[in-house]
Design a protein around this motif. Structure first.
Motif, PDB file in Angstrom:
ATOM      1  N   THR A  42       0.776  -1.315   0.006  1.00 16.93           N
ATOM      2  CA  THR A  42       0.055   0.096   0.203  1.00 16.93           C
ATOM      3  C   THR A  42       0.928   1.285  -0.018  1.00 16.93           C
ATOM      4  O   THR A  42       0.544   2.191  -0.606  1.00 16.93           O
ATOM      5  CB  THR A  42      -0.864  -0.005   0.998  1.00 16.93           C
ATOM      6  OG1 THR A  42      -1.800  -1.269   1.201  1.00 16.93           O
ATOM      7  CG2 THR A  42      -1.928   1.361   1.076  1.00 16.93           C
ATOM      8  N   CYS A  43       1.922   1.392   0.720  1.00 18.60           N
ATOM      9  CA  CYS A  43       2.982   2.382   1.024  1.00 18.60           C
ATOM     10  C   CYS A  43       3.392   2.538  -0.743  1.00 18.60           C
ATOM     11  O   CYS A  43       3.563   3.861  -1.024  1.00 18.60           O
ATOM     12  CB  CYS A  43       3.910   2.013   1.816  1.00 18.60           C
ATOM     13  SG  CYS A  43       3.353   1.925   3.451  1.00 18.60           S
ATOM     14  N   VAL A  44       3.860   1.465  -1.135  1.00 20.74           N
ATOM     15  CA  VAL A  44       4.439   1.819  -2.452  1.00 20.74           C
ATOM     16  C   VAL A  44       3.338   2.412  -3.800  1.00 20.74           C
ATOM     17  O   VAL A  44       3.657   3.238  -4.413  1.00 20.74           O
ATOM     18  CB  VAL A  44       5.020   0.464  -3.277  1.00 20.74           C
ATOM     19  CG1 VAL A  44       5.446   0.441  -4.526  1.00 20.74           C
ATOM     20  CG2 VAL A  44       6.024  -0.305  -2.356  1.00 20.74           C
ATOM     21  N   ALA A  45       2.145   1.599  -3.413  1.00 21.67           N
ATOM     22  CA  ALA A  45       1.181   2.294  -4.332  1.00 21.67           C
ATOM     23  C   ALA A  45       0.813   3.963  -4.211  1.00 21.67           C
ATOM     24  O   ALA A  45       0.349   4.578  -4.932  1.00 21.67           O
ATOM     25  CB  ALA A  45      -0.193   1.481  -4.049  1.00 21.67           C
ATOM     26  N   LEU A  46       0.698   4.286  -2.906  1.00 19.72           N
ATOM     27  CA  LEU A  46       0.656   5.650  -2.523  1.00 19.72           C
ATOM     28  C   LEU A  46       1.834   6.488  -2.890  1.00 19.72           C
ATOM     29  O   LEU A  46       1.672   7.597  -3.538  1.00 19.72           O
ATOM     30  CB  LEU A  46       0.704   5.769  -0.912  1.00 19.72           C
ATOM     31  CG  LEU A  46      -0.661   5.373  -0.275  1.00 19.72           C
ATOM     32  CD1 LEU A  46      -0.606   5.203   1.329  1.00 19.72           C
ATOM     33  CD2 LEU A  46      -1.949   6.087  -0.554  1.00 19.72           C
ATOM     34  N   LEU A  47       2.947   5.865  -2.958  1.00 17.54           N
ATOM     35  CA  LEU A  47       4.152   6.937  -3.487  1.00 17.54           C
ATOM     36  C   LEU A  47       4.276   7.122  -5.034  1.00 17.54           C
ATOM     37  O   LEU A  47       4.311   7.863  -5.583  1.00 17.54           O
ATOM     38  CB  LEU A  47       5.426   6.057  -3.056  1.00 17.54           C
ATOM     39  CG  LEU A  47       5.830   6.351  -1.777  1.00 17.54           C
ATOM     40  CD1 LEU A  47       7.103   5.245  -1.284  1.00 17.54           C
ATOM     41  CD2 LEU A  47       6.344   7.664  -0.930  1.00 17.54           C
ATOM     42  N   TRP A  69       6.262  12.355  -3.365  1.00 13.83           N
ATOM     43  CA  TRP A  69       6.769  12.767  -2.066  1.00 13.83           C
ATOM     44  C   TRP A  69       5.723  13.195  -1.105  1.00 13.83           C
ATOM     45  O   TRP A  69       5.927  12.942   0.299  1.00 13.83           O
ATOM     46  CB  TRP A  69       7.876  13.858  -2.036  1.00 13.83           C
ATOM     47  CG  TRP A  69       9.082  13.419  -2.889  1.00 13.83           C
ATOM     48  CD1 TRP A  69       9.277  13.924  -4.089  1.00 13.83           C
ATOM     49  CD2 TRP A  69       9.856  12.339  -2.412  1.00 13.83           C
ATOM     50  NE1 TRP A  69      10.380  13.267  -4.433  1.00 13.83           N
ATOM     51  CE2 TRP A  69      11.062  12.339  -3.536  1.00 13.83           C
ATOM     52  CE3 TRP A  69      10.246  11.645  -1.509  1.00 13.83           C
ATOM     53  CZ2 TRP A  69      12.134  11.830  -3.423  1.00 13.83           C
ATOM     54  CZ3 TRP A  69      11.539  10.889  -1.225  1.00 13.83           C
ATOM     55  CH2 TRP A  69      12.376  10.818  -2.501  1.00 13.83           C
ATOM     56  N   ALA A  70       4.519  13.448  -1.718  1.00 11.85           N
ATOM     57  CA  ALA A  70       3.258  13.924  -1.018  1.00 11.85           C
ATOM     58  C   ALA A  70       2.912  13.070   0.001  1.00 11.85           C
ATOM     59  O   ALA A  70       2.054  13.185   0.796  1.00 11.85           O
ATOM     60  CB  ALA A  70       2.556  14.968  -1.722  1.00 11.85           C
ATOM     61  N   ALA A  71       3.153  11.550  -0.575  1.00  8.87           N
ATOM     62  CA  ALA A  71       2.640  10.387   0.363  1.00  8.87           C
ATOM     63  C   ALA A  71       3.230  10.250   1.615  1.00  8.87           C
ATOM     64  O   ALA A  71       2.582   9.659   2.618  1.00  8.87           O
ATOM     65  CB  ALA A  71       2.783   9.304  -0.474  1.00  8.87           C
ATOM     66  N   PHE A  72       4.305  10.660   1.569  1.00  7.64           N
ATOM     67  CA  PHE A  72       5.262  10.281   2.975  1.00  7.64           C
ATOM     68  C   PHE A  72       4.589  10.895   4.308  1.00  7.64           C
ATOM     69  O   PHE A  72       4.359   9.952   5.545  1.00  7.64           O
ATOM     70  CB  PHE A  72       6.644  10.659   2.922  1.00  7.64           C
ATOM     71  CG  PHE A  72       7.706   9.835   2.119  1.00  7.64           C
ATOM     72  CD1 PHE A  72       7.672   8.756   2.804  1.00  7.64           C
ATOM     73  CD2 PHE A  72       7.925   9.931   0.860  1.00  7.64           C
ATOM     74  CE1 PHE A  72       8.919   7.868   2.222  1.00  7.64           C
ATOM     75  CE2 PHE A  72       8.782   9.189   0.407  1.00  7.64           C
ATOM     76  CZ  PHE A  72       8.997   8.081   0.998  1.00  7.64           C
ATOM     77  N   PRO A  73       3.901  11.983   4.579  1.00  9.81           N
ATOM     78  CA  PRO A  73       3.296  12.475   5.679  1.00  9.81           C
ATOM     79  C   PRO A  73       2.198  11.551   6.082  1.00  9.81           C
ATOM     80  O   PRO A  73       2.064  11.098   7.434  1.00  9.81           O
ATOM     81  CB  PRO A  73       2.839  13.787   5.485  1.00  9.81           C
ATOM     82  CG  PRO A  73       3.669  14.309   4.333  1.00  9.81           C
ATOM     83  CD  PRO A  73       3.957  13.340   3.691  1.00  9.81           C
ATOM     84  N   GLY A  74       1.349  11.067   5.217  1.00  4.14           N
ATOM     85  CA  GLY A  74       0.406  10.189   5.381  1.00  4.14           C
ATOM     86  C   GLY A  74       0.568   8.895   5.672  1.00  4.14           C
ATOM     87  O   GLY A  74       0.074   8.068   6.878  1.00  4.14           O
ATOM     88  N   THR A 126      12.239   4.881   6.575  1.00  5.68           N
ATOM     89  CA  THR A 126      13.774   4.628   5.911  1.00  5.68           C
ATOM     90  C   THR A 126      13.891   3.792   4.817  1.00  5.68           C
ATOM     91  O   THR A 126      14.692   4.307   3.873  1.00  5.68           O
ATOM     92  CB  THR A 126      14.852   4.146   7.116  1.00  5.68           C
ATOM     93  OG1 THR A 126      14.861   5.117   8.269  1.00  5.68           O
ATOM     94  CG2 THR A 126      16.316   4.096   6.415  1.00  5.68           C
ATOM     95  N   SER A 127      13.246   2.876   4.834  1.00  4.25           N
ATOM     96  CA  SER A 127      13.231   1.598   3.685  1.00  4.25           C
ATOM     97  C   SER A 127      12.628   2.299   2.645  1.00  4.25           C
ATOM     98  O   SER A 127      13.033   2.199   1.478  1.00  4.25           O
ATOM     99  CB  SER A 127      12.532   0.256   4.262  1.00  4.25           C
ATOM    100  OG  SER A 127      13.065   0.055   5.452  1.00  4.25           O
ATOM    101  N   LEU A 128      11.506   3.065   2.741  1.00  6.83           N
ATOM    102  CA  LEU A 128      10.799   3.378   1.812  1.00  6.83           C
ATOM    103  C   LEU A 128      11.316   4.586   1.137  1.00  6.83           C
ATOM    104  O   LEU A 128      11.369   4.729  -0.053  1.00  6.83           O
ATOM    105  CB  LEU A 128       9.125   3.983   2.219  1.00  6.83           C
ATOM    106  CG  LEU A 128       8.357   2.727   2.565  1.00  6.83           C
ATOM    107  CD1 LEU A 128       6.825   3.060   3.185  1.00  6.83           C
ATOM    108  CD2 LEU A 128       7.676   2.100   1.332  1.00  6.83           C
ATOM    109  N   PHE A 129      11.769   5.562   1.939  1.00  8.68           N
ATOM    110  CA  PHE A 129      12.697   6.693   1.474  1.00  8.68           C
ATOM    111  C   PHE A 129      13.621   6.362   0.705  1.00  8.68           C
ATOM    112  O   PHE A 129      14.005   7.023  -0.437  1.00  8.68           O
ATOM    113  CB  PHE A 129      12.958   7.698   2.603  1.00  8.68           C
ATOM    114  CG  PHE A 129      13.873   8.959   2.244  1.00  8.68           C
ATOM    115  CD1 PHE A 129      13.202   9.910   2.119  1.00  8.68           C
ATOM    116  CD2 PHE A 129      15.228   8.995   2.279  1.00  8.68           C
ATOM    117  CE1 PHE A 129      13.860  11.204   1.583  1.00  8.68           C
ATOM    118  CE2 PHE A 129      15.746  10.064   1.808  1.00  8.68           C
ATOM    119  CZ  PHE A 129      15.142  11.157   1.544  1.00  8.68           C
TER     120      PHE A 129
END
Length: 743
Positions: A52-57, A62-67, A94-97
């Motif tokens: 889900t995090c990958v799909a949001l990105l 970058w606007a997906a990181f706060p959520g 850290t991993s996602l960034f």
């Protein structure tokens, strides 16, 4: 305030839709993730939150990181408190960034292409799958071994090399590889509901053209039946267990593979995501309790292999269909002009039972192309075709033909009105080229055809000839009108072309020689050409076949044939006729050919003929087409040792102007001036002026058509050096020179 809370702002700002989707979808996908409890701790069969995090990105960048950070922190805060929740959030972030930073760096401007393996496959697999999962599991393992996290909370234990770690790793890979695509599509639809239309279009585009609704229903019914059998629990009889679970699990792959090949990437990825989630939620039906952990690892690995294979095969088949569709479209369109070509024209004629063909002939385009370049021709046809399209009904098209012409396929209603409007448009059409309005004459011809249309090239050739008549009459011309003369001329021209080609192949041309006598006693012969159809038929004169030779681009072959046989005659009879000299006619197009001088010298060397034995005669009235190339060839051949004669001087519209720059040796006065010079004062004055100019240029003068002694005496008084005509000698077969003693 209203602008601040507008839907457009909510869709893009980090505090709008990105944070809402993260807060909603991460908990939902976490709840949907299939989990199994082992003695070592909880084990995921498909781990969806990371997907889900990958799909949001992929949607919000970058606007997906706060959520993402807020949703993960709240998720773990409610379970284990602030400290551990913060630590888990830092590991995720850290991993996602780092993975997203590497992906954005390598993908460049194409980072936002639709998620999946259709676009940027290796970049996504490298950063968002392999790097992300391995980095995440390694960091998590380090934190667990350091005692900062309890084993039951994370996806790792203090003993790294365990089957549970392998299952969790495979679950993360499955989630990112498969579920992230479905979640991405959901987010795109939430962000822009019209994206549903794009998704439907992609599903139809990737599907094989031959797929029918019944096929999809049968396939889907079979697939649901197999999934249902795999989800049945409590089978104790070994035979039924093997038949309904193990055997069905084996047969599931070919059924899914068939769907991947037939229905495309988007369809199979969505269907397989849902089915795999259902299967792992009901794992008891197809995973045996004996050696459970080993069976679970095997099934998880098997599903991962299934997923890779299905997605890759779906990508390959979908791309192949898209490429084939592009190739078929490219085969029906001219790449330069952007118009449907002759193949598309033939195909469309077969679709309609009755069609009206309208042939558009553009005259003088060859001259304009030489003067203004090929780009003018391209732009002219494009704008002309574009201007014709508003006058067409649905289904009617403009087609590109090789050369300078267009053809239209029209419906057979209101024919007269259509033709009048089309002709009025082409009459008023102007192309503005570098500020200059260009308007070559345009002719229209038309006819009605019924499907199937046989012998289409012949029909287009007939319409082309009729369009030539339209240029003269100033109105559209039909093939039903009386154009018997035009059709006869076209037919005769084609027949003559066939005769010329056969004559070239079978050496049916005949060389004639006409003497050119010098007033000082020297002489040479001009080679004249005739064509033979057979031993019992009369020879065909050059005025019958030479225009066809020039029109169809056979001049070079013809000139080389004449030169070769003339040199062959000199070579074979050099002992008997040692002083033989020939004047050979060459067309300006031959003289301007880049390889002509090389081929000329090669033939001279082959037959061992001296350059002084050949006089090259070139018709002056055509040299203006390619002055630079003609002058270069004449200079090179004069330097080689041949003599250059300008034939038919006086008939060109710039004869005297060209004579100032031409490097030649002989000037031949056209016979039309010589024939009447004793009775016509104007012709007499023209001959005198030509002689005066030739003497100033130090050129030898040849007079053609000398038929009487009076003409000969008058020409001799004017300083003419050579006489040619019936008074001197008529054209005879080349072989007759062997019977005449040489002076």
């Amino acid at each position: 305030m209203q602008k601040f809370f507008s839907w457009n702002a909510l869709r893009h700002k980090w505090w709008g839709l990105p944070i809402f989707c993260a807060m909603v979808l991460i908990p939902i996908t976490s709840w949907l993730s299939p989990i199994i409890t082992l003695p070592e701790g909880r084990t995921y069969l498909i781990y969806m939150p990371l997907a889900t995090c990958v799909a949001l990105l992929m949607v919000f960048d970058w606007a997906a990181f706060p959520g993402i950070v807020l949703a993960l922190f709240l998720r773990y805060y409610l379970r284990v408190g602030v400290e551990m929740g913060t630590l888990m959030t830092v590991i995720y972030f850290t991993s996602l960034f780092l993975a997203w930073l590497g992906y954005r760096w390598q993908a460049g401007s194409r980072w936002s292409a639709p998620l999946g393996l259709m676009s940027q496959p290796w970049v996504r697999v490298g950063w968002l799958l392999i790097f992300l999962t391995f980095f995440f599991i390694i960091v998590l393992q380090i934190v667990v071994e350091s005692g900062l996290l309890p084993q039951y909370l994370g996806m790792a234990t203090r003993e790294f090399m365990t089957l549970r770690t392998l299952i969790n790793l495979q679950s993360m890979i499955l989630g990112i590889l498969l579920n992230s695509h479905l979640i991405y599509l959901v987010i795109r639809i939430l962000r822009q509901p019209r994206y549903w239309r794009v998704l439907r279009m992609m599903l139809r585009k990737q599907c094989a053209p031959s797929v029918k609704s019944l096929e999809i229903v049968v396939w889907f019914t079979l697939l649901c039946t197999m999934v249902g059998l795999l989800c049945i629990e409590g089978l104790s009889e070994p035979f039924m267990k093997i038949l309904l679970s193990d055997y069905t699990l084996t047969l599931l792959f070919p059924v899914l593979l068939f769907g991947a090949l037939r229905y495309g990437y988007y369809f199979i990825s969505i269907v397989w995501t849902v089915i795999l989630t259902i299967l792992f939620h009901n794992y008891q039906g197809f995973i045996s309790e004996q050696n459970f952990i080993h069976n679970l690892v095997f099934v998880s690995a098997l599903m991962l292999v299934y997923t890779f294979t299905l997605l890759l095969m779906a990508v390959i088949s979908s791309r192949q269909r898209l490429l084939m569709k592009k190739f078929r479209a490219a085969a029906l369109q001219d790449p330069v002009f952007g118009l449907p070509n002759l193949r598309a024209f033939n195909r469309d004629l077969a679709v309609y039972p009755r069609s009206l063909l309208c042939f558009v002939r553009v005259s003088d385009m060859d001259v304009l192309s030489r003067n203004y370049g090929m780009q003018l021709r391209i732009q002219f046809k494009r704008q002309l075709a574009m201007g014709l399209k508003p006058y067409l009904q649905p289904g009617e098209k403009v087609y590109h033909l090789p050369g300078y012409d267009l053809v239209l396929r029209l419906n057979c209603d209101n024919v007269d009105e259509k033709l009048i409007k089309l002709y009025e448009y082409v009459e008023d059409f102007r192309l503005i080229w570098n500020g200059l309005p260009l308007h070559p004459n345009i002719g229209l011809s038309y006819c009605t055809v019924y499907s199937p249309v046989e012998h289409l090239p012949i029909l287009l050739g007939e319409l082309s000839g009729i369009a030539e008549m339209s240029l003269t009459t100033g109105k559209p011309e039909s093939n039903k009108s009386d154009h018997s003369q035009v059709q006869t001329e076209i037919r005769d021209k084609v027949d003559m072309l066939h005769k010329i080609q056969r004559a070239l192949d079978d050496d049916r041309f005949v060389l004639m020689a006409q003497p050119i006598l010098g007033v000082r006693g020297d002489s040479y012969h001009e080679i004249l050409l005739r064509m033979s159809e057979g031993s019992d038929k009369a020879l065909i004169m050059p005025d019958k076949f030479l225009p066809v030779v020039h029109e169809f681009g056979l001049s070079y072959q013809m000139d080389i044939w004449v030169l070769r046989h003339a040199l062959m005659f000199i070579s074979q009879n050099r002992v008997r006729l040692p002083s033989l000299r020939f004047a050979v006619n060459f067309t300006p197009s031959t003289l301007c050919r880049p390889t002509f001088t090389r081929d000329f010298k090669a033939l001279m060397k082959e037959f061992e003929v001296e350059p002084f034995q050949i006089v090259l005669e070139v018709t002056e009235s055509h040299l203006l087409q390619d002055v630079k190339y003609a002058d270069y060839a004449m200079r090179e051949l004069r330097h080689y040792g041949c003599r250059i004669a300008i034939d038919d001087f006086g008939t060109g519209y710039a004869s005297y102007g060209r004579l100032k720059a031409i490097e030649a040796d002989i000037l031949k006065i056209d016979g039309s001036f010589v024939r009447n010079m004793l009775t016509d004062s104007l012709d007499s004055y023209i001959v005198q002026s030509i002689c005066q100019v030739a003497r100033m240029k130090h050129l030898a003068i040849v007079a053609e058509y000398v038929e009487t002694e009076e003409q000969k005496a008058a020409l001799h008084a004017l300083g003419v050096d050579y006489m040619q005509g019936y008074l001197v000698g008529k054209p005879q077969l080349l072989s007759t020179l062997l019977d005449v003693p040489q002076a």
